[in-house]
Design a protein around this motif. Structure first.
Motif, PDB file in Angstrom:
ATOM      1  N   PRO A 106      40.565  17.826  31.139  1.00 27.84           N
ATOM      2  CA  PRO A 106      39.917  17.230  32.307  1.00 27.84           C
ATOM      3  C   PRO A 106      40.870  17.243  33.498  1.00 27.84           C
ATOM      4  N   VAL A 107      40.329  17.571  34.677  1.00 28.29           N
ATOM      5  CA  VAL A 107      41.145  17.548  35.889  1.00 28.29           C
ATOM      6  C   VAL A 107      40.404  16.799  36.990  1.00 28.29           C
ATOM      7  N   THR A 108      41.178  16.199  37.894  1.00 26.83           N
ATOM      8  CA  THR A 108      40.612  15.572  39.083  1.00 26.83           C
ATOM      9  C   THR A 108      40.817  16.504  40.272  1.00 26.83           C
ATOM     10  N   SER A 112      36.051  15.040  43.107  1.00 24.17           N
ATOM     11  CA  SER A 112      35.807  14.279  41.879  1.00 24.17           C
ATOM     12  C   SER A 112      35.307  12.876  42.204  1.00 24.17           C
ATOM     13  N   VAL A 113      34.262  12.464  41.523  1.00 20.44           N
ATOM     14  CA  VAL A 113      33.783  11.087  41.627  1.00 20.44           C
ATOM     15  C   VAL A 113      34.629  10.184  40.741  1.00 20.44           C
ATOM     16  N   VAL A 114      35.006  10.714  39.561  1.00 17.14           N
ATOM     17  CA  VAL A 114      35.803   9.958  38.596  1.00 17.14           C
ATOM     18  C   VAL A 114      37.267  10.315  38.785  1.00 17.14           C
ATOM     19  N   LYS A 115      38.092   9.310  38.984  1.00 17.83           N
ATOM     20  CA  LYS A 115      39.537   9.509  39.086  1.00 17.83           C
ATOM     21  C   LYS A 115      40.203   8.497  38.153  1.00 17.83           C
ATOM     22  N   LEU A 116      40.944   9.018  37.183  1.00 17.93           N
ATOM     23  CA  LEU A 116      41.530   8.161  36.149  1.00 17.93           C
ATOM     24  C   LEU A 116      43.047   8.238  36.186  1.00 17.93           C
ATOM     25  N   ALA A 149      45.008  14.657  28.242  1.00 22.05           N
ATOM     26  CA  ALA A 149      44.992  13.590  29.246  1.00 22.05           C
ATOM     27  C   ALA A 149      44.603  14.175  30.596  1.00 22.05           C
ATOM     28  N   PRO A 150      43.807  13.443  31.378  1.00 22.00           N
ATOM     29  CA  PRO A 150      43.411  13.947  32.704  1.00 22.00           C
ATOM     30  C   PRO A 150      44.624  14.196  33.592  1.00 22.00           C
ATOM     31  N   LEU A 151      44.541  15.275  34.362  1.00 15.87           N
ATOM     32  CA  LEU A 151      45.576  15.639  35.325  1.00 15.87           C
ATOM     33  C   LEU A 151      44.932  16.003  36.653  1.00 15.87           C
ATOM     34  N   LEU A 157      47.724  23.285  37.624  1.00 20.12           N
ATOM     35  CA  LEU A 157      47.984  24.658  38.060  1.00 20.12           C
ATOM     36  C   LEU A 157      49.476  24.940  38.132  1.00 20.12           C
ATOM     37  N   ARG A 158      50.267  23.944  38.529  1.00 21.04           N
ATOM     38  CA  ARG A 158      51.710  24.143  38.579  1.00 21.04           C
ATOM     39  C   ARG A 158      52.291  24.331  37.183  1.00 21.04           C
ATOM     40  N   GLY A 159      51.699  23.636  36.210  1.00 17.39           N
ATOM     41  CA  GLY A 159      52.170  23.794  34.838  1.00 17.39           C
ATOM     42  C   GLY A 159      51.842  25.154  34.278  1.00 17.39           C
ATOM     43  N   GLY A 160      50.631  25.622  34.570  1.00 16.70           N
ATOM     44  CA  GLY A 160      50.221  26.966  34.175  1.00 16.70           C
ATOM     45  C   GLY A 160      50.105  27.151  32.677  1.00 16.70           C
ATOM     46  N   GLN A 161      49.688  28.340  32.300  1.00 14.08           N
ATOM     47  CA  GLN A 161      49.583  28.745  30.900  1.00 14.08           C
ATOM     48  C   GLN A 161      50.122  30.158  30.798  1.00 14.08           C
ATOM     49  N   SER A 162      50.826  30.439  29.718  1.00 17.11           N
ATOM     50  CA  SER A 162      51.521  31.726  29.628  1.00 17.11           C
ATOM     51  C   SER A 162      50.682  32.833  29.008  1.00 17.11           C
ATOM     52  N   GLU A 163      49.625  32.476  28.291  1.00 22.65           N
ATOM     53  CA  GLU A 163      48.856  33.493  27.581  1.00 22.65           C
ATOM     54  C   GLU A 163      47.380  33.386  27.916  1.00 22.65           C
TER      55      GLU A 163
END
Length: 237
Positions: A106-108, A112-116, A149-151, A157-163
């Motif tokens: 989940p991302v904000t 977004s209406v929901v912000k956690l 956990a929501p981010l 995007l800064r964390g990214g994914q390698s594959e």
């Protein structure tokens, strides 16, 4: 046969006390000693188990044979979703799990209406993870997809994914059909916004992070519908 998630080491012949959630379900079903259930712990396959003792609040079982059955999708599809409001996120997690999502992030976003954050975010994450567990028990999956956990989208995007291939669901001109954009990739990340979608700036940030614009057609879908449609296109092959 009733199926329950039991996140414990399991081995044939072992005596195990079921976790509280599974024990409550067994008691609701009014199973008696000798009753047979199926257990899975998320590490692959499933076990038969026989009830050996029914306590007031706890249940003991003896683990039986292991079956190395898997019901995962051939393609791992990871959802990165702008959280829809109200119960729609619950529905999204349930249906995404049934359709084989490999993980749900989940991302904000700006719209977004929901912000956690903080304790509230932790409680919602635990709630969504429990929904994923229940969906696995119902649909036959033996591996529970993590609901992270929501981010904030920018942080993710800064964390990214390698594959894997990164696909952004978008209505912008030049977007490829989703299946075509995914090609033969065995691991795919699908990002989409909440109600109102992502802003142009957020889409640009996703493209800069390696996402490719992809389309589910010309209609505007609700956030939870977009997740389900993407999984149906990519995961039910």
């Amino acid at each position: 046969m009733p199926r329950f998630y039991c996140p414990l080491p399991l081995a044939a012949g072992a005596q195990v006390t079921l976790p509280p959630q599974a024990a409550r379900h067994v008691q609701v079903l009014r199973l008696q000693p000798g009753g047979v259930i199926t257990l899975f712990n998320g590490e692959g396959g499933e076990w038969t188990a026989s009830v050996t003792r029914m306590g007031r609040s706890d249940v003991d079982v003896e683990i039986g044979a292991h079956t190395a059955v898997e019901r995962e999708a051939a393609r791992a599809v990871h959802l990165v979703v702008g959280m829809p409001a109200n119960e729609r996120m619950d529905w999204l997690v349930e249906k995404a799990t049934e359709l084989g999502a490999a993980s749900i992030q989940p991302v904000t976003t700006a719209r977004s209406v929901v912000k956690l954050a903080g304790e509230r975010a932790a409680k919602r994450q635990a709630h969504w993870q429990a929904i994923a567990v229940a969906a696995c028990e119902q649909c036959g999956r033996n591996r529970v997809p993590p609901v992270h956990a929501p981010l904030a989208l920018a942080d993710w995007l800064r964390g990214g994914q390698s594959e894997g291939v990164r696909l952004l669901l978008s209505l912008r001109a030049g977007s490829q059909p989703l299946r075509q954009a995914a090609g033969g990739a065995s691991q795919v990340w699908v990002l989409h916004g909440p109600e109102g979608g992502l802003t142009a700036q957020e889409e640009d940030a996703a493209l800069a992070a390696g996402f490719v614009p992809a389309s589910l057609g010309t209609r505007v879908l609700r956030a939870e519908t977009a997740s389900v449609a993407a999984l149906a296109v990519l995961g039910l092959e």
